[in-house]
Design an enzyme around this catalytic site. Structure first.
Site, PDB file in Angstrom:
ATOM      1  N   LYS A   1       0.743  -1.248  -0.005  1.00 52.06           N
ATOM      2  CA  LYS A   1      -0.054   0.053   0.061  1.00 52.06           C
ATOM      3  C   LYS A   1       0.968   1.412   0.043  1.00 52.06           C
ATOM      4  O   LYS A   1       0.275   2.114  -0.340  1.00 52.06           O
ATOM      5  CB  LYS A   1      -0.961   0.007   1.212  1.00 52.06           C
ATOM      6  CG  LYS A   1      -1.739  -0.957   1.524  1.00 52.06           C
ATOM      7  CD  LYS A   1      -2.619  -0.959   2.924  1.00 52.06           C
ATOM      8  CE  LYS A   1      -3.291  -2.207   3.011  1.00 52.06           C
ATOM      9  NZ  LYS A   1      -3.458  -2.325   4.388  1.00 52.06           N
ATOM     10  N   GLY A   2       2.225   1.077   0.533  1.00 52.15           N
ATOM     11  CA  GLY A   2       2.934   2.310   0.806  1.00 52.15           C
ATOM     12  C   GLY A   2       3.228   3.324  -0.473  1.00 52.15           C
ATOM     13  O   GLY A   2       3.280   4.342  -0.039  1.00 52.15           O
TER      14      GLY A   2
ATOM     15  N   GLU B   1       7.890   2.533  -6.067  1.00 51.90           N
ATOM     16  CA  GLU B   1       7.812   1.724  -4.709  1.00 51.90           C
ATOM     17  C   GLU B   1       8.045   3.028  -3.719  1.00 51.90           C
ATOM     18  O   GLU B   1       8.445   4.076  -4.141  1.00 51.90           O
ATOM     19  CB  GLU B   1       9.072   0.830  -4.509  1.00 51.90           C
ATOM     20  CG  GLU B   1       9.580   0.445  -3.348  1.00 51.90           C
ATOM     21  CD  GLU B   1       8.397  -0.669  -2.805  1.00 51.90           C
ATOM     22  OE1 GLU B   1       7.281  -0.194  -2.474  1.00 51.90           O
ATOM     23  OE2 GLU B   1       8.779  -1.950  -2.477  1.00 51.90           O
ATOM     24  N   ASP B   2       7.714   2.738  -2.378  1.00 48.35           N
ATOM     25  CA  ASP B   2       7.746   3.790  -1.280  1.00 48.35           C
ATOM     26  C   ASP B   2       9.341   3.961  -0.999  1.00 48.35           C
ATOM     27  O   ASP B   2       9.853   5.123  -0.885  1.00 48.35           O
ATOM     28  CB  ASP B   2       6.894   3.330  -0.209  1.00 48.35           C
ATOM     29  CG  ASP B   2       7.157   2.003   0.356  1.00 48.35           C
ATOM     30  OD1 ASP B   2       7.875   1.386  -0.246  1.00 48.35           O
ATOM     31  OD2 ASP B   2       6.225   1.709   1.266  1.00 48.35           O
TER      32      ASP B   2
ATOM     33  N   ASP C   1      15.212  -0.436   1.007  1.00 46.63           N
ATOM     34  CA  ASP C   1      15.783  -0.680   2.185  1.00 46.63           C
ATOM     35  C   ASP C   1      17.130  -1.638   1.671  1.00 46.63           C
ATOM     36  O   ASP C   1      18.008  -1.296   1.319  1.00 46.63           O
ATOM     37  CB  ASP C   1      14.907  -1.235   3.162  1.00 46.63           C
ATOM     38  CG  ASP C   1      15.508  -1.370   4.550  1.00 46.63           C
ATOM     39  OD1 ASP C   1      16.524  -0.700   4.906  1.00 46.63           O
ATOM     40  OD2 ASP C   1      14.974  -2.102   5.130  1.00 46.63           O
TER      41      ASP C   1
ATOM     42  N   PHE D   1      13.437   4.458  10.773  1.00 49.27           N
ATOM     43  CA  PHE D   1      12.324   4.190  10.471  1.00 49.27           C
ATOM     44  C   PHE D   1      11.498   5.404   9.973  1.00 49.27           C
ATOM     45  O   PHE D   1      11.143   6.046  11.061  1.00 49.27           O
ATOM     46  CB  PHE D   1      11.837   3.266  11.553  1.00 49.27           C
ATOM     47  CG  PHE D   1      10.580   2.461  10.930  1.00 49.27           C
ATOM     48  CD1 PHE D   1      10.818   1.291  10.137  1.00 49.27           C
ATOM     49  CD2 PHE D   1       9.198   3.011  11.006  1.00 49.27           C
ATOM     50  CE1 PHE D   1       9.663   0.635   9.578  1.00 49.27           C
ATOM     51  CE2 PHE D   1       8.235   2.346  10.752  1.00 49.27           C
ATOM     52  CZ  PHE D   1       8.422   1.169   9.891  1.00 49.27           C
TER      53      PHE D   1
ATOM     54  N   ASP E   1       3.717   3.366   6.627  1.00 47.69           N
ATOM     55  CA  ASP E   1       3.112   3.234   7.887  1.00 47.69           C
ATOM     56  C   ASP E   1       3.889   2.461   9.010  1.00 47.69           C
ATOM     57  O   ASP E   1       5.133   2.147   8.789  1.00 47.69           O
ATOM     58  CB  ASP E   1       1.941   1.974   7.780  1.00 47.69           C
ATOM     59  CG  ASP E   1       2.455   0.681   7.573  1.00 47.69           C
ATOM     60  OD1 ASP E   1       3.458   0.558   6.894  1.00 47.69           O
ATOM     61  OD2 ASP E   1       2.015  -0.154   8.535  1.00 47.69           O
TER      62      ASP E   1
ATOM     63  N   ARG F   1      -0.179   6.699   7.532  1.00 46.63           N
ATOM     64  CA  ARG F   1       0.274   6.673   5.986  1.00 46.63           C
ATOM     65  C   ARG F   1      -0.559   7.977   5.551  1.00 46.63           C
ATOM     66  O   ARG F   1       0.111   8.349   4.526  1.00 46.63           O
ATOM     67  CB  ARG F   1      -0.717   5.564   5.581  1.00 46.63           C
ATOM     68  CG  ARG F   1      -0.150   4.055   5.731  1.00 46.63           C
ATOM     69  CD  ARG F   1      -1.089   3.003   4.749  1.00 46.63           C
ATOM     70  NE  ARG F   1      -0.799   1.755   5.029  1.00 46.63           N
ATOM     71  CZ  ARG F   1       0.330   0.885   4.951  1.00 46.63           C
ATOM     72  NH1 ARG F   1       1.231   1.514   4.086  1.00 46.63           N
ATOM     73  NH2 ARG F   1       0.463  -0.371   5.142  1.00 46.63           N
TER      74      ARG F   1
END
Ligand code: 5GP
Length: 174
Positions: free
Chosen positions: A41-42, A97-98, A101, A150, A157, A163
């Site tokens: 969902k990001g 993509e959000d 990492d 983070f 989220d 979000r």
């Protein structure tokens, strides 16, 4: 423990960067159509803003993925939750993509989608944490490189919260 969010990137900074990414993509894809694949969902907030800033014809599709196994950080394989609605044959795909990492999710997705007959598959992320990279994945469009913290907001989220924040923040526990 009290929880608060410290702003890392303001709404104005994020929106301005997305506007510039949209311009760059529009130039790079001049005369072509782009097919944006949003990783749910990001990436949903980012993809909507980005799509509005692209001036070449755009089509959209959505996919949700999760890592196999309970430890998302060590797994190198992604499992498709919701698959794409349309075939990718001959399309100019940009995976949106959000955050990148370790790089495992995007690298695995790129391989998976290339095998579906797309003309090309490029990668676009709003955020990148280069210090955490384990897999060498070539990201074509990056919004911001950020430190290893983070982050939440703009689609990202913490336990399904935050979000909807219009900025990128870091969760702090007091
Ligand atoms: P990778 O496969 O690159 O290690 O993982 C990328 C995924 O991990 C992202 O799509 C996101 O779901 C999650 N992730 C990594 N870092 C963060 C972070 O700082 N905040 C949030 N909310 N999710 C993160």
């Amino acid at each position: 423990m009290a929880e608060r969010v410290e702003i890392l990137l303001s709404e104005e900074e994020v929106n301005e960067r997305i506007r510039r990414l949209g311009e760059q993509i529009s130039e790079d894809y001049a005369g072509k159509k782009v097919h944006l694949v949003c990783i749910l969902k990001g990436a949903s907030f980012f993809m909507c803003e980005l799509a509005k800033r692209i001036t070449v014809p755009v089509s959209l599709d959505f996919m949700s993925v999760s890592s196999y196994g309970s430890d998302t950080r060590s797994s190198g394989v992604v499992k498709i939750g919701k698959d794409l609605d349309e075939p990718l044959t001959d399309r100019h795909v940009i995976v949106v993509e959000d955050i990148v990492d370790t790089g495992r999710t995007l690298s695995c997705l790129q391989e998976m989608l290339k095998n579906r007959g797309a003309a090309d598959v490029k990668l676009c992320t709003l955020l990148d944490k280069p210090d955490r990279r384990v897999v060498d994945v070539k990201v074509d469009y990056t919004g911001f490189r950020i430190p290893d913290e983070f982050v939440v907001g703009y689609g990202l989220d913490y336990d399904q919260k935050y979000r909807n924040l219009p900025y990128i923040g870091v969760v702090k526990f007091d």
